[in-house]
Each structure stands twice: as C-alpha cells, then as structure tokens.
Design a protein around this motif. Structure first.
Motif, PDB file in Angstrom:
ATOM      1  N   VAL A  26       0.854  -1.188   0.000  1.00  0.00           N
ATOM      2  CA  VAL A  26       0.000   0.000   0.000  1.00  0.00           C
ATOM      3  C   VAL A  26       0.889   1.236   0.000  1.00  0.00           C
ATOM      4  O   VAL A  26       1.630   1.483   0.952  1.00  0.00           O
ATOM      5  CB  VAL A  26      -0.941   0.019   1.212  1.00  0.00           C
ATOM      6  CG1 VAL A  26      -1.859   1.241   1.154  1.00  0.00           C
ATOM      7  CG2 VAL A  26      -1.777  -1.259   1.263  1.00  0.00           C
ATOM      8  N   GLY A  27       0.820   2.007  -1.074  1.00  0.00           N
ATOM      9  CA  GLY A  27       1.608   3.219  -1.205  1.00  0.00           C
ATOM     10  C   GLY A  27       2.591   3.127  -2.354  1.00  0.00           C
ATOM     11  O   GLY A  27       3.449   2.241  -2.367  1.00  0.00           O
ATOM     12  N   ALA A  28       2.455   4.021  -3.338  1.00  0.00           N
ATOM     13  CA  ALA A  28       3.356   4.031  -4.496  1.00  0.00           C
ATOM     14  C   ALA A  28       4.285   5.227  -4.445  1.00  0.00           C
ATOM     15  O   ALA A  28       4.543   5.878  -5.457  1.00  0.00           O
ATOM     16  CB  ALA A  28       2.562   4.018  -5.803  1.00  0.00           C
ATOM     17  N   GLY A  29       4.784   5.524  -3.235  1.00  0.00           N
ATOM     18  CA  GLY A  29       5.944   6.392  -3.135  1.00  0.00           C
ATOM     19  C   GLY A  29       7.185   5.576  -3.434  1.00  0.00           C
ATOM     20  O   GLY A  29       7.109   4.375  -3.762  1.00  0.00           O
ATOM     21  N   ILE A  30       8.354   6.182  -3.292  1.00  0.00           N
ATOM     22  CA  ILE A  30       9.575   5.503  -3.701  1.00  0.00           C
ATOM     23  C   ILE A  30       9.875   4.284  -2.827  1.00  0.00           C
ATOM     24  O   ILE A  30      10.398   3.271  -3.310  1.00  0.00           O
ATOM     25  CB  ILE A  30      10.751   6.494  -3.717  1.00  0.00           C
ATOM     26  CG1 ILE A  30      11.909   5.922  -4.532  1.00  0.00           C
ATOM     27  CG2 ILE A  30      11.181   6.893  -2.304  1.00  0.00           C
ATOM     28  CD1 ILE A  30      12.988   6.954  -4.848  1.00  0.00           C
ATOM     29  N   VAL A  31       9.491   4.309  -1.532  1.00  0.00           N
ATOM     30  CA  VAL A  31       9.743   3.151  -0.668  1.00  0.00           C
ATOM     31  C   VAL A  31       8.813   2.002  -1.035  1.00  0.00           C
ATOM     32  O   VAL A  31       9.251   0.843  -1.131  1.00  0.00           O
ATOM     33  CB  VAL A  31       9.591   3.543   0.814  1.00  0.00           C
ATOM     34  CG1 VAL A  31       9.657   2.306   1.712  1.00  0.00           C
ATOM     35  CG2 VAL A  31      10.677   4.521   1.218  1.00  0.00           C
ATOM     36  N   GLY A  32       7.538   2.289  -1.264  1.00  0.00           N
ATOM     37  CA  GLY A  32       6.618   1.229  -1.663  1.00  0.00           C
ATOM     38  C   GLY A  32       7.006   0.605  -2.985  1.00  0.00           C
ATOM     39  O   GLY A  32       6.968  -0.626  -3.146  1.00  0.00           O
ATOM     40  N   LEU A  33       7.402   1.421  -3.943  1.00  0.00           N
ATOM     41  CA  LEU A  33       7.780   0.894  -5.258  1.00  0.00           C
ATOM     42  C   LEU A  33       9.104   0.141  -5.200  1.00  0.00           C
ATOM     43  O   LEU A  33       9.272  -0.873  -5.889  1.00  0.00           O
ATOM     44  CB  LEU A  33       7.847   2.034  -6.268  1.00  0.00           C
ATOM     45  CG  LEU A  33       6.481   2.650  -6.595  1.00  0.00           C
ATOM     46  CD1 LEU A  33       6.646   3.943  -7.386  1.00  0.00           C
ATOM     47  CD2 LEU A  33       5.601   1.668  -7.365  1.00  0.00           C
ATOM     48  N   ALA A  34      10.036   0.612  -4.380  1.00  0.00           N
ATOM     49  CA  ALA A  34      11.283  -0.130  -4.208  1.00  0.00           C
ATOM     50  C   ALA A  34      11.030  -1.475  -3.555  1.00  0.00           C
ATOM     51  O   ALA A  34      11.700  -2.474  -3.864  1.00  0.00           O
ATOM     52  CB  ALA A  34      12.271   0.695  -3.370  1.00  0.00           C
ATOM     53  N   THR A  35      10.043  -1.520  -2.655  1.00  0.00           N
ATOM     54  CA  THR A  35       9.671  -2.786  -2.021  1.00  0.00           C
ATOM     55  C   THR A  35       9.086  -3.744  -3.046  1.00  0.00           C
ATOM     56  O   THR A  35       9.442  -4.937  -3.094  1.00  0.00           O
ATOM     57  CB  THR A  35       8.668  -2.536  -0.888  1.00  0.00           C
ATOM     58  OG1 THR A  35       9.281  -1.707   0.101  1.00  0.00           O
ATOM     59  CG2 THR A  35       8.206  -3.841  -0.260  1.00  0.00           C
ATOM     60  N   SER A 398      14.023  11.322   5.856  1.00  0.00           N
ATOM     61  CA  SER A 398      15.223  11.495   5.053  1.00  0.00           C
ATOM     62  C   SER A 398      16.365  10.771   5.777  1.00  0.00           C
ATOM     63  O   SER A 398      16.491  10.904   6.998  1.00  0.00           O
ATOM     64  CB  SER A 398      15.540  12.985   4.934  1.00  0.00           C
ATOM     65  OG  SER A 398      16.727  13.198   4.216  1.00  0.00           O
ATOM     66  N   PRO A 399      17.075   9.894   5.063  1.00  0.00           N
ATOM     67  CA  PRO A 399      17.290   9.765   3.624  1.00  0.00           C
ATOM     68  C   PRO A 399      16.513   8.632   2.966  1.00  0.00           C
ATOM     69  O   PRO A 399      17.110   7.819   2.237  1.00  0.00           O
ATOM     70  CB  PRO A 399      18.783   9.479   3.579  1.00  0.00           C
ATOM     71  CG  PRO A 399      18.987   8.565   4.782  1.00  0.00           C
ATOM     72  CD  PRO A 399      18.034   9.070   5.831  1.00  0.00           C
ATOM     73  N   ALA A 400      15.220   8.549   3.175  1.00  0.00           N
ATOM     74  CA  ALA A 400      14.450   7.418   2.649  1.00  0.00           C
ATOM     75  C   ALA A 400      14.534   7.324   1.130  1.00  0.00           C
ATOM     76  O   ALA A 400      14.661   6.224   0.574  1.00  0.00           O
ATOM     77  CB  ALA A 400      13.001   7.520   3.101  1.00  0.00           C
ATOM     78  N   ALA A 401      14.446   8.452   0.431  1.00  0.00           N
ATOM     79  CA  ALA A 401      14.519   8.398  -1.025  1.00  0.00           C
ATOM     80  C   ALA A 401      15.902   7.924  -1.473  1.00  0.00           C
ATOM     81  O   ALA A 401      16.020   7.036  -2.325  1.00  0.00           O
ATOM     82  CB  ALA A 401      14.193   9.761  -1.621  1.00  0.00           C
ATOM     83  N   THR A 402      16.943   8.493  -0.895  1.00  0.00           N
ATOM     84  CA  THR A 402      18.312   8.068  -1.201  1.00  0.00           C
ATOM     85  C   THR A 402      18.490   6.579  -0.991  1.00  0.00           C
ATOM     86  O   THR A 402      19.093   5.873  -1.810  1.00  0.00           O
ATOM     87  CB  THR A 402      19.310   8.820  -0.291  1.00  0.00           C
ATOM     88  OG1 THR A 402      19.249  10.211  -0.562  1.00  0.00           O
ATOM     89  CG2 THR A 402      20.724   8.301  -0.472  1.00  0.00           C
ATOM     90  N   ALA A 403      17.949   6.088   0.119  1.00  0.00           N
ATOM     91  CA  ALA A 403      18.199   4.710   0.559  1.00  0.00           C
ATOM     92  C   ALA A 403      17.093   3.754   0.170  1.00  0.00           C
ATOM     93  O   ALA A 403      17.022   2.645   0.700  1.00  0.00           O
ATOM     94  CB  ALA A 403      18.375   4.700   2.076  1.00  0.00           C
ATOM     95  N   SER A 404      16.228   4.146  -0.758  1.00  0.00           N
ATOM     96  CA  SER A 404      15.038   3.343  -1.044  1.00  0.00           C
ATOM     97  C   SER A 404      15.357   1.935  -1.541  1.00  0.00           C
ATOM     98  O   SER A 404      14.620   0.985  -1.234  1.00  0.00           O
ATOM     99  CB  SER A 404      14.157   4.071  -2.066  1.00  0.00           C
ATOM    100  OG  SER A 404      14.900   4.434  -3.217  1.00  0.00           O
ATOM    101  N   LEU A 405      16.441   1.746  -2.268  1.00  0.00           N
ATOM    102  CA  LEU A 405      16.744   0.406  -2.790  1.00  0.00           C
ATOM    103  C   LEU A 405      17.108  -0.565  -1.668  1.00  0.00           C
ATOM    104  O   LEU A 405      16.514  -1.653  -1.582  1.00  0.00           O
ATOM    105  CB  LEU A 405      17.846   0.488  -3.841  1.00  0.00           C
ATOM    106  CG  LEU A 405      17.455   1.267  -5.121  1.00  0.00           C
ATOM    107  CD1 LEU A 405      18.662   1.469  -6.008  1.00  0.00           C
ATOM    108  CD2 LEU A 405      16.338   0.547  -5.865  1.00  0.00           C
ATOM    109  N   PRO A 406      18.050  -0.250  -0.762  1.00  0.00           N
ATOM    110  CA  PRO A 406      18.281  -1.177   0.358  1.00  0.00           C
ATOM    111  C   PRO A 406      17.104  -1.263   1.324  1.00  0.00           C
ATOM    112  O   PRO A 406      16.880  -2.327   1.908  1.00  0.00           O
ATOM    113  CB  PRO A 406      19.530  -0.617   1.043  1.00  0.00           C
ATOM    114  CG  PRO A 406      19.689   0.772   0.562  1.00  0.00           C
ATOM    115  CD  PRO A 406      19.083   0.808  -0.802  1.00  0.00           C
ATOM    116  N   ILE A 407      16.338  -0.194   1.485  1.00  0.00           N
ATOM    117  CA  ILE A 407      15.154  -0.282   2.339  1.00  0.00           C
ATOM    118  C   ILE A 407      14.161  -1.267   1.737  1.00  0.00           C
ATOM    119  O   ILE A 407      13.568  -2.092   2.445  1.00  0.00           O
ATOM    120  CB  ILE A 407      14.489   1.102   2.510  1.00  0.00           C
ATOM    121  CG1 ILE A 407      15.394   2.040   3.305  1.00  0.00           C
ATOM    122  CG2 ILE A 407      13.143   0.978   3.208  1.00  0.00           C
ATOM    123  CD1 ILE A 407      14.922   3.482   3.289  1.00  0.00           C
ATOM    124  N   GLY A 408      13.960  -1.197   0.428  1.00  0.00           N
ATOM    125  CA  GLY A 408      13.051  -2.135  -0.231  1.00  0.00           C
ATOM    126  C   GLY A 408      13.476  -3.575  -0.014  1.00  0.00           C
ATOM    127  O   GLY A 408      12.645  -4.454   0.247  1.00  0.00           O
TER     128      GLY A 408
END
Length: 422
Positions: A26-35, A398-408
């Motif tokens: 749920v959520g198509a921000g950068i963290v949701g999409l990276a997930t 922040s830095p969620a956008a920067t780190a979105s790939l490892p967070i995903g």
C-alpha cells in the motif's frame, strides 16, 4: 472486534470483484515501489499488487523534496539511517546511470556561520571519516573556491552527495516492477478503505471502487497515512504521524548564479531537520529551504488546507502536546519564518548574504510524515512494526529516497519471514 473487521464484513458480499496475490503493497511512493521491485527480484513469480490512492506514483513525499542523494554523514554509526544511506547513495547513483534517470554527483558544503557551530562541524568531520566518506575541511577562502557567494567561518566538503529526479526514479521502479509481473492500481482502485486479517489465511483489503483483494501479506508504505492504515488493520502503532510542512522558496532566474551546488548549515542534533539549505536541482533552478511548520492536515501543503478530523486526532494525542512543550522555542522560530518573508530571507542570508527578499519566490511545499511517540519524542530513525500478516513502515525519514533500494530489500526480507511463518 476492530472497526476494520466490521467494515470488511459488511461490504464483502457487495464487492464489485475480487483478486488474489501474494503481497499487497500500500503506497506508491519511492519506498513502496522499491519494495515491490525488491519482492519481484527476490523471488521471481511472487504475485505483487501495489495500491495507490493517487492517479500516479510519487505524488507526496517522494515528489516534493529537494532531490538530494544524501551521503550519510549526519547519521550515527549503527543506526538504520546510516546503514541505509551509506549503501543507498552509491546504489542510487548506479541505478540512475543504468536507467538514464537525470542525476549528478555534485558534492556539498556544510557551512558553520557562527563560532558556536564549530564543535558540531568538527564532530561531523569525525563522523564522516568513521563512515569512510571523502570529507575535506575548508576555511573561508576555500569555501569561496566552491561557492563564491557563500560566507562562513569553516566548512566541510562531502564528495559523495548529489542530486537526482526522485519522481523519475519512482516511475522507473514502477515500470520495472510491472515488467516483472507486479500489478499497480491507482485512484479508486488503489484507495484502501477497509482491511480484514483473516486468522491463518492472510489479509483482505477493500478499495474505494468496491474491489476486494486478498493476499498472504500486506506491506504498509502509506507514508502520511501509515499510522491510520495500521489501525485500520487492527494494530495499534507506537507512533503517531505528525505532519510537518516543508516550505520552500526558489531564486528568481537572474539570481540563480549565486549558488553553484549544494550548501547546508550545521544541523542541530536535537531535531530531525537539516535547516534551511540551498539546493541547485538536477533540472536547474535553486531551491531554498525547507522551513518546517506543523501542517493542519496530513496533506496540508498550504496554511488554508485544514481537515478538522485529522487535526482533532492529532490534538488528542499526548505526544503532540509533549513535543510542543519540549520544542516550542524552535517551533516559534520556524513559524515566524513561515509567516514572514523577511525572517525567511534572514535565515537564507546566514549562508548567502547577497540575497534579498526580491530575489525569492515561492516554490511548491512538501509535507513530511514525522512519527511522534506518546512521550513526545520525535522518532529520528526508521521505524518498522509487524503484525499478523502485516508489516508497517511507520517512519521513513530522510534519507528514505536516497536509501530506497536497500530499504526495499530489507522490507522484502521481512515479508519473506511473514510468508514463511504463515
């Protein structure tokens, strides 16, 4: 019985359709999409559906920030922020290069303008070296070599900081996830209105168009609405989202030459904000800000936007008042800069003395989903919570956008544990 269960039970027999998948995001921000992207890569064939109430991706925090790829210098060793940023900044640059997303590694200056800031600046130098970052100490003359119009007593140059188009990153992640088999639903088809966790069988979600979707697990990446979605699922999150509006200005075109790259003040470690900074974007233009003030709605991008129910819920939370008592002086300064263009300009002039109020014009604001605990603590790191068949991302600062790939990937790892236990 929770409200979510009552709602789902009441509508399930009149739904307009149903679908099944392995994981709902749920959520198509950068963290949701990276997930979603990470899930499709970790276990090919995993059926992933992304739900987003807006007509497209990256309409809130992802698309309303300064576009900086953070180096990780601010974050304490051992924190999730530090781990994710240090890994994510290099990955983000590589991702942008591979997928032709506009980006540039510019480096940045962190500038001390008062003697009282020098100890904090020196502490940042040591932290940067602990992290293995390329940091260089600068005196006033060396500051001018990088930024001729910036003034300060001392500075750090951090070589790995950059800028990119995070909205374009999000669109690319959406495309890659879709190409790998994920389904993306937007608008009424992606707006979650009810959640039912069925014992031992997963999660059922009803969307605003009446569709019921069933999944083995749900990931809550709803950003500004993540705590509400957690409660809708029957969980009681330990944090409440306090929306802070980040107000930006930009230099008029004929004055953009005053800033060459990225210039930051020395941050106050007592607050999870970096202060008013100067950012030349990847598409040109120079943003100044943000000024952080409480928003009167979760999507309160301007003072006139007020949602009484959301505001009432915020005021009823004990953490709101404890935060206000603890930080009212800081908040008063932010409020003054919000209401006074002269005061905001004065904050910019600490770094850029040549600026006048005539050089600034308003720029689009953002709203940060700041998690606040009941004791008034502003959560300063990533915060995850798990319930039966659910994973909630309750703070992605922040830095969620920067780190979105490892967070995903981290969220995908947690999803694997939920699916394995179910």
């Amino acid at each position: 019985m929770s409200e979510a269960r009552v709602m789902m039970g009441a509508v399930s027999t009149t739904s307009h359709g149903s679908a099944a998948c392995d994981v709902l995001v749920v959520g198509a921000g950068i963290v949701g999409l990276a997930t979603a992207y990470a899930l499709t890569r970790a276990v090919p064939g995993t059926r992933v559906t992304v739900l987003e109430k807006e007509p497209g991706p990256a309409r809130h925090q992802t698309g309303r920030n300064s576009g900086v790829i953070h180096s990780g210098i601010y974050y304490p060793p051992g924190s999730l922020k530090a781990r994710f940023a240090l890994q994510g900044s290099a990955e983000m640059v590589k991702f942008c290069a591979e997928h032709s997303v506009p980006h540039e590694v510019t480096g940045k200056l962190i500038v001390a303008t008062e003697r009282a800031e020098l100890p904090r600046l020196h502490a940042l130098i040591q932290r940067g070296r602990q992290h293995g970052l390329p940091v260089r100490e600068l005196g006033p003359a060396q500051i001018s070599e990088y930024e001729p119009h910036v003034r300060g007593l001392a500075a750090i140059h951090v070589g790995t900081t950059g800028v990119c188009d995070f909205t374009a990153v999000a669109r690319t992640l959406a495309r890659l996830a879709r190409d790998a088999g994920a389904e993306l639903r937007y608008g009424a088809a992606g707006e979650v209105v009810a959640v039912d966790r069925r014992a031992g069988r997963g999660v059922a979600v009803r969307t605003a168009d009446g569709t019921v979707l069933r999944a083995r697990a749900m990931v809550n990446c709803a950003g500004l609405h993540c705590d509400s979605l957690a409660r809708l699922a029957g969980d009681e999150p330990r944090a409440r989202i306090f929306p802070f509006r980040g107000e930006y200005a930009e230099l008029v075109p004929e004055r953009e030459h005053l800033v060459h790259g990225l210039v930051y003040p020395v941050p106050d470690p007592a607050f999870p904000f970096l202060g008013v900074h100067l950012t030349r974007g990847v598409h040109g233009g120079v943003h100044l800000g943000p000024n952080a003030v409480p928003a009167l709605a979760r999507e309160g991008y301007a003072w006139p936007v007020v949602r009484p129910a959301e505001l009432g819920g915020l005021l009823a939370h004990p953490g709101t008042w404890r935060t206000a008592r603890r930080h009212w002086r800081y908040g008063a300064g932010e409020l003054r800069r919000s209401l006074s263009r002269t005061a905001f300009t004065a904050a910019v002039r600490r770094l850029l003395p040549e600026v006048t109020t005539a050089d600034l014009r308003p720029a689009p604001a953002g709203v940060r989903a700041q998690a606040v605990l009941r004791d008034g603590t502003l959560v300063d790191d990533f915060l995850f919570a798990e319930g039966p068949h659910t994973i909630h991302v309750l703070n992605a600062p922040s830095p969620a956008a920067t780190a979105s790939l490892p967070i995903g990937r981290e969220i995908a790892r947690r999803v694997a544990g939920v699916l394995g236990s179910g």
